[in-house]
Design a protein around this motif. Structure first.
Motif, PDB file in Angstrom:
ATOM      1  N   TYR A 152       7.939  35.369  66.275  1.00  0.00           N
ATOM      2  CA  TYR A 152       9.190  35.506  65.526  1.00  0.00           C
ATOM      3  C   TYR A 152       9.003  35.074  64.070  1.00  0.00           C
ATOM      4  O   TYR A 152       9.391  35.794  63.134  1.00  0.00           O
ATOM      5  CB  TYR A 152      10.275  34.664  66.198  1.00  0.00           C
ATOM      6  CG  TYR A 152      11.555  34.533  65.405  1.00  0.00           C
ATOM      7  CD1 TYR A 152      12.410  35.617  65.229  1.00  0.00           C
ATOM      8  CD2 TYR A 152      11.913  33.314  64.823  1.00  0.00           C
ATOM      9  CE1 TYR A 152      13.586  35.497  64.499  1.00  0.00           C
ATOM     10  CE2 TYR A 152      13.084  33.181  64.102  1.00  0.00           C
ATOM     11  CZ  TYR A 152      13.911  34.274  63.944  1.00  0.00           C
ATOM     12  OH  TYR A 152      15.072  34.158  63.223  1.00  0.00           O
ATOM     13  N   VAL A 172       9.284  37.152  60.541  1.00  0.00           N
ATOM     14  CA  VAL A 172      10.180  36.744  59.449  1.00  0.00           C
ATOM     15  C   VAL A 172       9.418  36.760  58.122  1.00  0.00           C
ATOM     16  O   VAL A 172       9.922  37.235  57.098  1.00  0.00           O
ATOM     17  CB  VAL A 172      10.758  35.335  59.711  1.00  0.00           C
ATOM     18  CG1 VAL A 172      11.492  34.826  58.466  1.00  0.00           C
ATOM     19  CG2 VAL A 172      11.713  35.361  60.893  1.00  0.00           C
ATOM     20  N   THR A 207      12.172  39.613  69.958  1.00  0.00           N
ATOM     21  CA  THR A 207      11.995  39.359  68.523  1.00  0.00           C
ATOM     22  C   THR A 207      12.910  40.250  67.695  1.00  0.00           C
ATOM     23  O   THR A 207      13.549  39.799  66.740  1.00  0.00           O
ATOM     24  CB  THR A 207      10.530  39.593  68.102  1.00  0.00           C
ATOM     25  OG1 THR A 207       9.667  38.778  68.902  1.00  0.00           O
ATOM     26  CG2 THR A 207      10.328  39.256  66.642  1.00  0.00           C
ATOM     27  N   LEU A 245      15.927  38.972  65.230  1.00  0.00           N
ATOM     28  CA  LEU A 245      15.922  39.306  63.811  1.00  0.00           C
ATOM     29  C   LEU A 245      17.213  39.997  63.392  1.00  0.00           C
ATOM     30  O   LEU A 245      17.759  39.724  62.320  1.00  0.00           O
ATOM     31  CB  LEU A 245      14.720  40.197  63.495  1.00  0.00           C
ATOM     32  CG  LEU A 245      13.347  39.517  63.566  1.00  0.00           C
ATOM     33  CD1 LEU A 245      12.231  40.565  63.575  1.00  0.00           C
ATOM     34  CD2 LEU A 245      13.157  38.560  62.402  1.00  0.00           C
TER      35      LEU A 245
END
Length: 308
Positions: free
Chosen positions: A63, A67, A181, A185
């Motif tokens: 994750y 990012v 994920t 997000l």
């Protein structure tokens, strides 16, 4: 596509559509709150739920790496932002429709969605329609026109729900992230907007999260109610063909239609009935065409394997 994986995908899809079909019952319990507050709380608690899930699955590293990637790739960020805005808009429109006693129109929008996705595929992915698919689209259009003429206004709730979810599916194709994920997000991107909105509501003394334990619990639970079916749907999308998903997708609006008419006594007007008949006819044509196409594709694949 592996047969075992497809079977798992079908199970995931059926569960997700059953959950979506029953969600009007949950949102009716929050009817004493404003749609804006529910949507903002829903976004935030969905993000919180996803963070907990990431921790349980030990996917924090993946994750955080993603990012960092979106920070350096504006195209990826805007794809995520677009997907987030579209799905949030879909949530908000659906909740508003439920609270305003328009579950039937929301159900119609869910029925139209497969046909909308088909049209989006033609326009943006350069997919070609066969004769049956064109007929299906024309029949669906006649259903929408029936409601428009009867009420004097375009059924914007139905069309908005279909379009936002259809374009959400298109935006998702641009994001190369795994299920958990990707959802983390998407909720992360719109959470700051939700927080700012709730802070504004607090300055107006118009927030109801702390009114009672049951209200707080319902708003916190909105994250689970939101993410579970979406998570199952995303998992199924990677294992099941789009034509199969299109067929299974009818489960959700059918349940919602039954809930609206028999549980909340919404009126199935003559215009609604005619519109639904057109849509059902369109979906029947679309389904038969998709099944035949899928069968032909499988037959061609078998022939190629035999030749090899």
């Amino acid at each position: 596509m592996n047969g075992h994986n497809e079977k798992d995908g079908v199970v995931f899809a059926v569960l997700s559509y059953i959950m979506w079909g029953l969600t009007p019952i949950y949102w009716k319990l929050t009817q004493h709150l404003s749609s804006g507050e529910i949507l903002a709380q829903r976004v935030i608690w969905s993000f919180v739920f996803m963070l907990v899930l990431l921790a349980c699955l030990k996917k924090w590293k993946i994750y955080l790496e993603f990012v960092k990637e979106i920070v350096h790739k504006p195209k990826l960020f805007w794809s995520l932002f677009l997907a987030s805005v579209l799905i949030s808009s879909n949530w908000g429109i659906f909740m508003w429709a439920v609270m305003e006693g328009k579950i039937l129109e929301a159900s119609l929008g869910q029925y139209i969605n497969p046909l909308t996705s088909m049209l989006i595929g033609v326009i943006f992915l350069k997919e070609r329609l066969n004769g049956s698919q064109v007929l299906a689209f024309v029949l669906a259009g006649m259903g929408v026109v029936t409601l428009t003429l009867y009420y004097g206004v375009i059924p914007w709730i139905s069309l908005s729900l279909a379009l936002t979810f259809g374009f959400y599916g298109l935006a998702k194709k641009m994001i190369k992230a795994d299920t958990t994920t990707g959802l983390a997000l998407e909720t992360m991107v719109v959470s700051p907007i939700a927080v700012i909105y709730l802070l504004y509501m607090m300055t107006q003394s118009n927030i109801h999260f702390f009114d009672s334990f049951s209200t707080s619990l319902l708003l916190m639970g909105s994250g689970i109610v939101t993410i579970l079916p979406l998570l199952l749907f995303t998992m199924s999308a990677k294992k099941v063909t789009l034509s199969m998903l299109g067929i299974l997708q009818y489960i959700s609006p059918t349940i919602a239609l039954i809930v609206g008419v028999f549980l909340y006594n919404e009126t199935l007007s003559p215009a609604h009935l005619i519109a639904f008949l057109f849509i059902w006819a369109a979906l029947a044509v679309y389904t038969i065409s998709s099944v035949k196409k899928r069968g032909q594709t499988n037959a061609d694949q078998i022939k190629k394997e035999k030749r090899a």
